[in-house]
Design an enzyme around this catalytic site. Structure first.
Site, PDB file in Angstrom:
ATOM      1  N   CYS A 186       0.848  -1.183   0.000  1.00  0.00           N
ATOM      2  CA  CYS A 186       0.000   0.000   0.000  1.00  0.00           C
ATOM      3  C   CYS A 186       0.885   1.234   0.000  1.00  0.00           C
ATOM      4  O   CYS A 186       0.692   2.174   0.757  1.00  0.00           O
ATOM      5  CB  CYS A 186      -0.874  -0.078   1.247  1.00  0.00           C
ATOM      6  SG  CYS A 186      -2.366   0.786   1.057  1.00  0.00           S
ATOM      7  N   GLY A 187       1.895   1.225  -0.865  1.00  0.00           N
ATOM      8  CA  GLY A 187       2.791   2.370  -1.026  1.00  0.00           C
ATOM      9  C   GLY A 187       2.272   3.260  -2.138  1.00  0.00           C
ATOM     10  O   GLY A 187       1.067   3.306  -2.401  1.00  0.00           O
ATOM     11  N   VAL A 230       2.276   3.023  -5.382  1.00  0.00           N
ATOM     12  CA  VAL A 230       1.530   2.335  -6.442  1.00  0.00           C
ATOM     13  C   VAL A 230       0.230   1.726  -5.900  1.00  0.00           C
ATOM     14  O   VAL A 230      -0.836   1.901  -6.481  1.00  0.00           O
ATOM     15  CB  VAL A 230       2.402   1.237  -7.114  1.00  0.00           C
ATOM     16  CG1 VAL A 230       1.584   0.444  -8.119  1.00  0.00           C
ATOM     17  CG2 VAL A 230       3.621   1.864  -7.783  1.00  0.00           C
ATOM     18  N   VAL A 258       7.667  -4.250 -16.132  1.00  0.00           N
ATOM     19  CA  VAL A 258       8.646  -3.743 -17.099  1.00  0.00           C
ATOM     20  C   VAL A 258       8.050  -2.535 -17.814  1.00  0.00           C
ATOM     21  O   VAL A 258       6.988  -2.643 -18.435  1.00  0.00           O
ATOM     22  CB  VAL A 258       9.031  -4.817 -18.147  1.00  0.00           C
ATOM     23  CG1 VAL A 258      10.068  -4.261 -19.123  1.00  0.00           C
ATOM     24  CG2 VAL A 258       9.554  -6.079 -17.480  1.00  0.00           C
ATOM     25  N   ALA A 316       6.649   0.102 -16.525  1.00  0.00           N
ATOM     26  CA  ALA A 316       5.430   0.588 -15.846  1.00  0.00           C
ATOM     27  C   ALA A 316       4.196   0.287 -16.699  1.00  0.00           C
ATOM     28  O   ALA A 316       3.958  -0.854 -17.038  1.00  0.00           O
ATOM     29  CB  ALA A 316       5.564   2.071 -15.509  1.00  0.00           C
ATOM     30  N   GLU A 344      16.863   7.575  -6.992  1.00  0.00           N
ATOM     31  CA  GLU A 344      16.573   7.112  -5.635  1.00  0.00           C
ATOM     32  C   GLU A 344      17.344   8.037  -4.679  1.00  0.00           C
ATOM     33  O   GLU A 344      18.295   8.704  -5.103  1.00  0.00           O
ATOM     34  CB  GLU A 344      17.055   5.665  -5.460  1.00  0.00           C
ATOM     35  CG  GLU A 344      16.307   4.636  -6.296  1.00  0.00           C
ATOM     36  CD  GLU A 344      14.844   4.469  -5.894  1.00  0.00           C
ATOM     37  OE1 GLU A 344      14.532   4.601  -4.696  1.00  0.00           O
ATOM     38  OE2 GLU A 344      14.020   4.239  -6.792  1.00  0.00           O
ATOM     39  N   ASP A 355      17.954  -2.853 -10.823  1.00  0.00           N
ATOM     40  CA  ASP A 355      16.546  -2.751 -11.197  1.00  0.00           C
ATOM     41  C   ASP A 355      16.361  -3.054 -12.697  1.00  0.00           C
ATOM     42  O   ASP A 355      15.428  -3.761 -13.086  1.00  0.00           O
ATOM     43  CB  ASP A 355      16.042  -1.341 -10.851  1.00  0.00           C
ATOM     44  CG  ASP A 355      14.535  -1.228 -11.001  1.00  0.00           C
ATOM     45  OD1 ASP A 355      13.820  -1.984 -10.306  1.00  0.00           O
ATOM     46  OD2 ASP A 355      14.070  -0.429 -11.834  1.00  0.00           O
ATOM     47  N   LYS A 380      14.318  -6.315 -14.737  1.00  0.00           N
ATOM     48  CA  LYS A 380      13.435  -6.176 -15.902  1.00  0.00           C
ATOM     49  C   LYS A 380      13.962  -7.006 -17.070  1.00  0.00           C
ATOM     50  O   LYS A 380      13.187  -7.674 -17.768  1.00  0.00           O
ATOM     51  CB  LYS A 380      13.317  -4.705 -16.300  1.00  0.00           C
ATOM     52  CG  LYS A 380      12.614  -3.862 -15.237  1.00  0.00           C
ATOM     53  CD  LYS A 380      12.709  -2.379 -15.540  1.00  0.00           C
ATOM     54  CE  LYS A 380      12.094  -1.565 -14.402  1.00  0.00           C
ATOM     55  NZ  LYS A 380      12.345  -0.130 -14.526  1.00  0.00           N
TER      56      LYS A 380
HETATM   57  N1  LIG Z   1       6.655   3.566  -8.494  1.00  0.00           N
HETATM   58  C1  LIG Z   1       6.934   3.249  -9.749  1.00  0.00           C
HETATM   59  O1  LIG Z   1       7.097   4.101 -10.607  1.00  0.00           O
HETATM   60  C2  LIG Z   1       7.008   1.797 -10.153  1.00  0.00           C
HETATM   61  C3  LIG Z   1       7.096   1.447 -11.504  1.00  0.00           C
HETATM   62  C4  LIG Z   1       7.112   0.096 -11.876  1.00  0.00           C
HETATM   63  C5  LIG Z   1       7.073  -0.874 -10.891  1.00  0.00           C
HETATM   64  N2  LIG Z   1       7.030  -0.513  -9.589  1.00  0.00           N
HETATM   65  C6  LIG Z   1       7.011  -1.564  -8.575  1.00  0.00           C
HETATM   66  O2  LIG Z   1       5.802  -1.495  -7.856  1.00  0.00           O
HETATM   67  C7  LIG Z   1       6.029  -1.945  -6.532  1.00  0.00           C
HETATM   68  C8  LIG Z   1       5.494  -0.927  -5.557  1.00  0.00           C
HETATM   69  O3  LIG Z   1       6.218   0.281  -5.699  1.00  0.00           O
HETATM   70  P1  LIG Z   1       5.994   1.488  -4.690  1.00  0.00           P
HETATM   71  O4  LIG Z   1       6.737   2.622  -5.253  1.00  0.00           O
HETATM   72  O5  LIG Z   1       4.547   1.622  -4.417  1.00  0.00           O
HETATM   73  O6  LIG Z   1       6.738   0.931  -3.381  1.00  0.00           O
HETATM   74  P2  LIG Z   1       6.625   1.456  -1.891  1.00  0.00           P
HETATM   75  O7  LIG Z   1       6.062   2.832  -1.884  1.00  0.00           O
HETATM   76  O8  LIG Z   1       7.913   1.162  -1.255  1.00  0.00           O
HETATM   77  O9  LIG Z   1       5.489   0.517  -1.226  1.00  0.00           O
HETATM   78  C9  LIG Z   1       5.726  -0.806  -0.907  1.00  0.00           C
HETATM   79  C10 LIG Z   1       4.557  -1.305  -0.066  1.00  0.00           C
HETATM   80  O10 LIG Z   1       4.703  -2.729   0.120  1.00  0.00           O
HETATM   81  C11 LIG Z   1       4.479  -3.022   1.492  1.00  0.00           C
HETATM   82  N3  LIG Z   1       5.143  -4.273   1.860  1.00  0.00           N
HETATM   83  C12 LIG Z   1       6.450  -4.495   2.161  1.00  0.00           C
HETATM   84  N4  LIG Z   1       6.649  -5.790   2.453  1.00  0.00           N
HETATM   85  C13 LIG Z   1       5.458  -6.398   2.311  1.00  0.00           C
HETATM   86  C14 LIG Z   1       5.015  -7.728   2.486  1.00  0.00           C
HETATM   87  N5  LIG Z   1       5.859  -8.698   2.835  1.00  0.00           N
HETATM   88  N6  LIG Z   1       3.718  -8.009   2.254  1.00  0.00           N
HETATM   89  C15 LIG Z   1       2.857  -7.040   1.883  1.00  0.00           C
HETATM   90  N7  LIG Z   1       3.209  -5.756   1.711  1.00  0.00           N
HETATM   91  C16 LIG Z   1       4.498  -5.444   1.932  1.00  0.00           C
HETATM   92  C17 LIG Z   1       5.012  -1.826   2.235  1.00  0.00           C
HETATM   93  O11 LIG Z   1       4.472  -1.856   3.525  1.00  0.00           O
HETATM   94  P3  LIG Z   1       4.850  -0.757   4.635  1.00  0.00           P
HETATM   95  O12 LIG Z   1       4.072   0.450   4.233  1.00  0.00           O
HETATM   96  O13 LIG Z   1       4.342  -1.371   5.902  1.00  0.00           O
HETATM   97  O14 LIG Z   1       6.323  -0.586   4.586  1.00  0.00           O
HETATM   98  C18 LIG Z   1       4.491  -0.701   1.338  1.00  0.00           C
HETATM   99  O15 LIG Z   1       3.149  -0.416   1.652  1.00  0.00           O
HETATM  100  C19 LIG Z   1       7.522  -2.184  -6.393  1.00  0.00           C
HETATM  101  O16 LIG Z   1       7.791  -3.552  -6.510  1.00  0.00           O
HETATM  102  C20 LIG Z   1       8.107  -1.406  -7.544  1.00  0.00           C
HETATM  103  O17 LIG Z   1       9.317  -1.968  -8.013  1.00  0.00           O
HETATM  104  C21 LIG Z   1       6.987   0.788  -9.205  1.00  0.00           C
END
Ligand SMILES: NC(=O)c1ccc[n+]([C@@H]2O[C@H](COP(=O)([O-])OP(=O)(O)OC[C@H]3O[C@@H](n4cnc5c(N)ncnc54)[C@H](OP(=O)(O)O)[C@@H]3O)[C@@H](O)[C@H]2O)c1
Ligand SMILES: *[C@@H]1O[C@H](CO)[C@@H](O)[C@H](O)[C@H]1NC(C)=O
Ligand SMILES: *[C@@H]1O[C@H](CO)[C@@H](O)[C@H](O)[C@H]1NC(C)=O
Length: 372
Positions: free
Chosen positions: A11-12, A14, A162, A164, A220, A231, A235
């Site tokens: 629940c981050g 995305v 891959v 997005a 980052e 990363d 992909k």
């Molecule tokens: N953002 C982008 O542009 C983008 C693009 C392509 C792909 N992605 C992929 O999409 C995914 C999410 O990205 P994001 O940016 O939303 O990441 P994020 O903001 O770091 O959110 C990650 C979420 O996953 C939760 N989490 C961690 N461990 C977990 C577990 N074992 N079981 C269930 N939930 C768990 C975290 O919980 P807590 O809140 O409790 O820490 C957090 O809510 C990643 O894998 C990323 O590589 C992102």
């Protein structure tokens, strides 16, 4: 009305955007005759679950509350009013999965960034549920886990892993299933490294470009997370496996743009930014000059050919699609029998919560026929 029950893991940025899309698309989906029924949402230490998982749901008020709490940095436990261990979350999810798998069906959506979810997802497949991922880690784990996850190809979607929201996986699947052999994929799959490599062409030193990229929020918090190439390697591995290559992450050739002496465990970030980075300028400048004398430019790409799958800097013709690329777009060139001289090119924003979540939502709707 067709109902698609789902559980969201993560629940981050995305995951929350996905929940917002689900709520705001209610009337659109109703017109299409579908309704997404959110049965549960979890983060790393808690799970919110509908009291009646067979018919009920976490309603839109609840989902909005979840998004609000998480964007304020609170844990889901503050909404559910009880914290759970990771183990408890897992067994509760498996309980729901086993209940819904052969009744209403269930889509388990992984928007976490965790390698821990692979275990749950493997079981999800056994219970006849569907898997939708934005998380690359389960698909880049061992071949055993990978084979399990993709064993029923109709039941898994992972477009957003891959590029997005870009339709990269969908395009490749169409080419592959038409029997058109793909013999080469070259792609710039990191917005950060795409920006860095094209900025270098304007003559600025590497250290300057990286520092500016960081200040613009393109990298980052520690730019070495981008410069290391891991990363992009994940992909690349997902694409290579889609083409049938039996590879693992540790067998890929991955070029890091900083040397091991500058790795985060031995060099603090400030030291890297101030003293480490400038030491890398001369070498990259040298490579740019060499490439330029041959009419080429440098791009940080994934390159997949017959037995080859590598990630790093390549010299590419400056008038090719990748050579012409500027800024932070992702771009993939796909070469096959049908796309031989002129590749199929897919280009656009390859990151961002909104596009990534939109890709996940489209994946969920794409499997609607599997639900009663
Ligand atoms: N953002 C982008 O542009 C983008 C693009 C392509 C792909 N992605 C992929 O999409 C995914 C999410 O990205 P994001 O940016 O939303 O990441 P994020 O903001 O770091 O959110 C990650 C979420 O996953 C939760 N989490 C961690 N461990 C977990 C577990 N074992 N079981 C269930 N939930 C768990 C975290 O919980 P807590 O809140 O409790 O820490 C957090 O809510 C990643 O894998 C990323 O590589 C992102
Ligand atoms: C994605 O969401 C996270 C968490 O809400 C936020 O910090 C980040 O700035 C967002 N990224 C973009 C590109 O909007
Ligand atoms: C549902 O699945 C479970 C576990 O796979 C199985 O034990 C049970 O018999 C199934 N029920 C029906 C109605 O098929």
């Amino acid at each position: 009305m067709k109902k698609i029950p789902l559980i969201l893991m993560g629940c981050g940025g995305v995951g929350r955007q996905l929940l917002q899309h689900i709520v705001s698309c209610r009337s659109l989906h109703a017109k299409q005759g579908v309704r997404l029924r959110v049965v549960g949402v979890c983060d790393s230490n808690s799970l919110i679950v509908a009291s009646d998982v067979i018919n009920g749901e976490v309603d839109d008020v609840g989902l909005t509350q979840v998004c609000k709490a998480k964007s304020n940095g609170a844990s889901l436990a503050t909404v559910s009013s009880h914290a759970m261990s990771g183990q408890e979350v897992t067994s509760k999810i498996i309980e729901v999965v086993s209940l819904l798998g052969n009744s209403t069906g269930l889509a388990v959506v992984d928007c976490s960034a965790s390698s821990e979810t692979a275990g749950i997802l493997s079981q999800v497949v056994d219970f006849g549920c569907c898997v939708v991922l934005a998380n690359k880690k389960p698909l880049t784990a061992s071949l055993e886990v990978y084979d399990k996850l993709v064993s029923l190809p109709r039941r898994i979607r992972h477009e957003s892993t891959v590029g997005a929201g870009l339709p990269v996986i969908a395009a490749l699947n169409r080419i592959i299933s038409s029997g058109d052999p793909v013999h080469r994929i070259v792609g710039s799959l990191s917005g950060t490294l795409g920006y860095v490599m094209s900025e270098l062409q304007t003559g600025k030193p590497f250290s300057k470009v990286v520092t500016v990229a960081k200040s613009l929020g393109y990298t980052e918090p520690d730019p070495r997370d981008d410069l290391g190439g891991m990363d992009v390697a994940r992909k690349a591995l997902i694409l290579a496996r889609l083409l049938g290559h039996r590879l693992t992450l540790d067998s890929l050739k991955i070029e890091s743009l900083y040397p091991v002496e500058m790795r985060p465990s031995v060099m603090p970030i400030e030291d890297f930014l101030v003293n480490g980075l400038p030491q890398l300028d001369a070498d990259i400048q040298d490579r740019i000059t060499k490439a330029s004398s041959k009419g080429n430019v440098l791009r940080y790409v994934c390159l997949i050919e017959k037995t080859r799958c590598e990630v790093g800097i390549q010299e590419l013709p400056k008038d090719s699609p990748l050579g012409r690329l500027r800024g932070s777009d992702n771009l993939l060139e796909i070469y096959s029998r049908c796309y031989n001289e002129q590749p199929l090119v897919i280009q656009g924003a390859g990151a961002g919560n909104d596009t990534t979540a939109a890709g996940v939502l489209a994946d969920i709707l794409d499997i609607q026929d599997l639900f009663p």
